[in-house]
Design an enzyme around this catalytic site. Structure first.
Site, short mmCIF file in Angstrom:
data_model
loop_
_atom_site.label_atom_id
_atom_site.label_comp_id
_atom_site.label_asym_id
_atom_site.label_seq_id
_atom_site.Cartn_x
_atom_site.Cartn_y
_atom_site.Cartn_z
N TYR A 112 -4.41 2.39 15.77
CA TYR A 112 -3.02 2.51 16.62
C TYR A 112 -3.31 2.55 18.08
O TYR A 112 -2.53 1.91 18.90
CB TYR A 112 -2.19 4.05 16.18
CG TYR A 112 -1.74 3.76 15.14
CD1 TYR A 112 -0.46 3.36 14.80
CD2 TYR A 112 -2.60 4.27 13.87
CE1 TYR A 112 0.03 3.32 13.35
CE2 TYR A 112 -1.82 4.24 12.52
CZ TYR A 112 -0.45 3.47 12.35
OH TYR A 112 0.07 3.60 11.26
N ARG A 156 1.02 -1.21 0.00
CA ARG A 156 -0.09 -0.08 0.06
C ARG A 156 1.11 1.06 -0.04
O ARG A 156 1.65 1.52 1.15
CB ARG A 156 -0.91 -0.03 1.16
CG ARG A 156 -1.64 1.25 1.39
CD ARG A 156 -2.53 1.18 2.62
NE ARG A 156 -3.12 2.22 2.73
CZ ARG A 156 -3.27 3.34 3.87
NH1 ARG A 156 -1.97 3.15 4.57
NH2 ARG A 156 -3.83 4.41 3.70
N GLU A 194 -6.71 8.94 6.19
CA GLU A 194 -7.15 9.61 7.29
C GLU A 194 -7.60 10.93 7.27
O GLU A 194 -6.99 11.84 7.86
CB GLU A 194 -5.85 9.33 8.24
CG GLU A 194 -5.44 8.02 8.55
CD GLU A 194 -4.04 8.14 9.63
OE1 GLU A 194 -3.62 8.90 9.54
OE2 GLU A 194 -3.73 6.93 10.00
N GLU A 225 -3.46 0.34 8.25
CA GLU A 225 -2.37 0.39 9.00
C GLU A 225 -2.56 0.03 10.43
O GLU A 225 -3.41 0.10 10.99
CB GLU A 225 -2.23 1.93 9.01
CG GLU A 225 -1.46 2.72 7.85
CD GLU A 225 -1.48 4.40 8.02
OE1 GLU A 225 -0.98 4.82 9.15
OE2 GLU A 225 -1.56 4.97 6.89
O1 IFM Z 1 2.82 7.82 9.76
C1 IFM Z 1 1.72 7.71 10.01
C2 IFM Z 1 0.89 7.67 8.70
O2 IFM Z 1 1.29 8.58 7.64
C3 IFM Z 1 -0.76 7.82 8.89
N1 IFM Z 1 -0.94 7.04 9.74
C4 IFM Z 1 -0.45 7.01 11.12
C5 IFM Z 1 1.15 6.70 10.88
C6 IFM Z 1 1.92 6.99 12.19
O3 IFM Z 1 1.83 8.24 12.79
#
Ligand code: IFM
Length: 459
Positions: free
Chosen positions: A297, A78, A167, A364
């Site tokens: 996260y 990705r 995001e 992610e």
């Molecule tokens: O590095 C970022 C990414 O660009 C977008 N999502 C969170 C990651 C970590 O902060």
């Protein structure tokens, strides 16, 4: 020895990156300036004055980077396309310089048998469009849809999976409210208009792309946070409602239920009004999705009404200005984010339960730790392995409980430019020595390769 787990057949394992964070070559082959070029060159905006001018030099080293993925046996990649490489001024015909680079990268991925998964916008708005008002202006949504259609026309034959935005919460609220990201504006009303225009741009872009190739998959990636009240106190419940409203439902509801939530509209009306939300916009935003990307996260535990003495407002929470984030005693990553794998389970289950959701992908998940290269050249990042192990298990539980989760991308393939943190935070499976650009797969890279090969954790 831990409990082995297996994922469904065909489950996609991949790694993720974004253009500005890895490419470098900021002025080569006709690339225009983006808001991140301007921002990172603004004194004091990024830690240590770091910029993405060189980053991981992926623009020149993409062959080596694709080779690393091939050696690790990673099936999908990705990455994002740099809008300012493809339309240096944010409009008009595609620039051959940018087209040439992505052609070369796609050739390399195809030759390596790695499936490309493309994001059209990972935060690098052409500066010319910001100069014209940026995402708070409706016209930017129209420009984005035109860009998407042009890129899609050129590359649709080679890219099966198209993600519009990465995001949008960050683009809107870190970019235009707290100003810790580009373009660094601090204007709550503008941030709320930006959120709407990002969603509108998504809806317009999907419609345009699908009209010519309904056989491909279209989606969007959201960063979602389970939000928990610190106690049963009604003030804490109200804090959680507000934060959940701005972080999750402001995006999920219009995308998947066709309308903004009434309570969130009531929260935002005194700040931004609602005139920017025109008749028909919600229908446009709710264009059908083939996949939804979930970035996970951490979670938020929040308290309202009685902030501590050292309470620091988070200026990005424009709809929850008096809410305090509670620090639980749980372990944290180097970003200061609580490690909470169950939050991934909760997020996936919530999206499936509360919405008519398309198949989900974790687009992610990963962690920053203070990795060091040992004297023998190895990076022993057991913490990252433990982090990923816990989150993969949470994902497997969600699948067992009925969630249609089809794949998982680890953030990130390699250490890179971590936005306002510059190069001071490392998320990679592969270590990058920025002085020499040497890549060193960390222990987690080999461990992840084993997971991808076995389609699960063997124990
Ligand atoms: O590095 C970022 C990414 O660009 C977008 N999502 C969170 C990651 C970590 O902060």
């Amino acid at each position: 020895m831990t409990e082995p787990i297996t994922f469904p057949d065909g489950f996609v394992w991949g790694t993720a990156t974004a253009a500005y964070q890895i490419e470098g070559a900021a002025t080569e082959d006709g690339r225009g300036a983006s808001i991140w070029d301007t921002f990172s060159h603004t004194p004091g905006a990024v830690r240590d004055g770091d910029t993405g001018d060189v980053a991981c030099d992926h623009y020149h080293r993409y062959r080596e980077d694709v080779g690393l993925m091939r050696e690790l046996g990673i099936g999908a990649y990705r990455f994002s396309l740099a809008w300012p490489r493809l339309q240096p001024q944010g409009r008009g015909p595609l620039h051959p310089g940018g087209v040439g680079f992505y052609d070369r990268l796609l050739d390399e991925l195809h030759a390596a048998g790695i499936r490309p998964w493309v994001t059209l916008y990972h935060w690098d708005l052409p500066q010319a469009l910001e100069d014209a008002g940026g995402w708070p202006e409706r016209d930017t949504a129209l420009r984005f849809a035109e860009y998407a259609a042009a890129v899609h026309e050129r590359f649709a034959d080679r890219i099966p999976d198209w993600t519009t935005l990465n995001e949008p919460w960050c683009s809107a609220f870190l970019g235009y409210a707290s100003g810790v990201h580009a373009p660094g504006r601090r204007d709550p009303a503008a941030s709320l208009r930006a959120a709407h225009h990002l969603l509108l741009g998504h809806g317009l872009a999907v419609e345009a792309m699908r009209s010519t190739r309904p056989d491909l998959r279209y989606g969007i990636t959201l960063n979602l946070y389970p939000t928990v009240a610190a106690s049963a106190d009604p003030a804490d419940a109200e804090a959680a409602r507000r934060v959940d409203g701005q972080s999750n439902r402001l995006f999920l509801d219009p995308l998947l239920a066709g309308r903004y939530p009434a309570d969130v509209l009531a929260d935002l009306e005194p700040i931004a009004g609602t005139a920017h939300i025109r008749d028909g916009d919600e229908k446009q935003i709710a264009v059908p999705l083939d996949v939804l990307g979930v970035n996970y996260y951490t979670r938020h535990v929040v308290r309202g009404g009685k902030p501590d003495e050292d309470f620091e407002r988070d200026a990005s929470w424009v709809l929850a200005p008096d809410v305090e984030k509670v620090r639980t005693g749980a372990p944290r990553t180097e970003m200061g984010w609580e490690i909470h794998p169950d939050g991934l389970y909760d997020t996936l289950v919530r999206v499936s339960r509360d919405y008519d959701a398309p198949p989900l992908f974790v687009t992610e998940n990963g962690a920053a730790f203070a990795d060091v290269v040992d004297a023998d050249g190895r990076v022993r990042d057991q913490q990252r392995i433990d982090f990923l192990d816990g989150h993969f298990r949470a994902a497997a539980r969600a699948i067992a409980d009925g969630v249609d989760l089809r794949g998982y991308f680890v953030w990130s393939l390699m250490d890179n430019f971590e936005w306002a943190w510059g190069y001071a935070r490392r998320f990679g499976l592969v270590h990058v020595d920025y002085a020499t650009q040497q890549r060193t797969p960390k222990d987690s890279a080999r461990w992840f390769a084993g997971v991808a090969r076995a389609n699960g954790i063997t124990g």
